[in-house]
Design a protein around this motif. Sequence first.
Motif, PDB file in Angstrom:
ATOM      1  N   ASN A 271       0.825  -1.209   0.000  1.00  0.00           N
ATOM      2  CA  ASN A 271       0.000   0.000   0.000  1.00  0.00           C
ATOM      3  C   ASN A 271       0.864   1.266   0.000  1.00  0.00           C
ATOM      4  O   ASN A 271       0.550   2.232  -0.703  1.00  0.00           O
ATOM      5  N   VAL A 272       1.954   1.257   0.752  1.00  0.00           N
ATOM      6  CA  VAL A 272       2.868   2.404   0.775  1.00  0.00           C
ATOM      7  C   VAL A 272       3.509   2.587  -0.599  1.00  0.00           C
ATOM      8  O   VAL A 272       3.559   3.690  -1.146  1.00  0.00           O
ATOM      9  N   GLY A 273       3.997   1.505  -1.170  1.00  0.00           N
ATOM     10  CA  GLY A 273       4.672   1.576  -2.460  1.00  0.00           C
ATOM     11  C   GLY A 273       3.760   1.990  -3.594  1.00  0.00           C
ATOM     12  O   GLY A 273       4.142   2.808  -4.444  1.00  0.00           O
ATOM     13  N   VAL A 274       2.566   1.459  -3.621  1.00  0.00           N
ATOM     14  CA  VAL A 274       1.625   1.747  -4.711  1.00  0.00           C
ATOM     15  C   VAL A 274       1.332   3.242  -4.804  1.00  0.00           C
ATOM     16  O   VAL A 274       1.170   3.789  -5.899  1.00  0.00           O
ATOM     17  N   LYS A 275       1.300   3.921  -3.681  1.00  0.00           N
ATOM     18  CA  LYS A 275       1.041   5.367  -3.689  1.00  0.00           C
ATOM     19  C   LYS A 275       2.102   6.130  -4.472  1.00  0.00           C
ATOM     20  O   LYS A 275       1.846   7.221  -4.968  1.00  0.00           O
TER      21      LYS A 275
END
Length: 143
Positions: free
Chosen positions: A40-44
């Motif tokens: 979730n952090v990376g996808v942002k």
Amino acid sequence: MVDDGSTDDTKNIAEEMREKAEFPMRYIYKENGGKHTALNVGVKQITSELTFIVDSDDMLVPNAIETILQYHKKYRERKDLCGYSFLRRFPDGKINGKPFEPDEKGGTYIECRINADDTQADKAEVFYTRCLKEFPFPEHRNE
């Protein structure tokens, strides 16, 4: 690259990789929370159309990216897809799980990925980034 709370030399290794990489690479450190929170952090941060989730112990065959792009060229106009799922193999060449039947099939994630392989084996999954942004992995406090 999202580092989910490692306590080893990951940051230095990532910096060395970034300096040598022939493509833009970012390193993000976060407190340990599990793979889904790291995703979730990376996808942002992702700006590309596709997201290929690869773990630190994964190895790609030489033509993996080329194969993904060939399928994407073929199916990119379909608005009812969230991505592509490919078979994974062990180092000895044995398929993880069982082959897809038929070889190419469009359908829901449940139909094609969950119900079609009763072994629930890992697959190499490439998602449309917009889908991962719209539907992040669920996170529960104190999980």
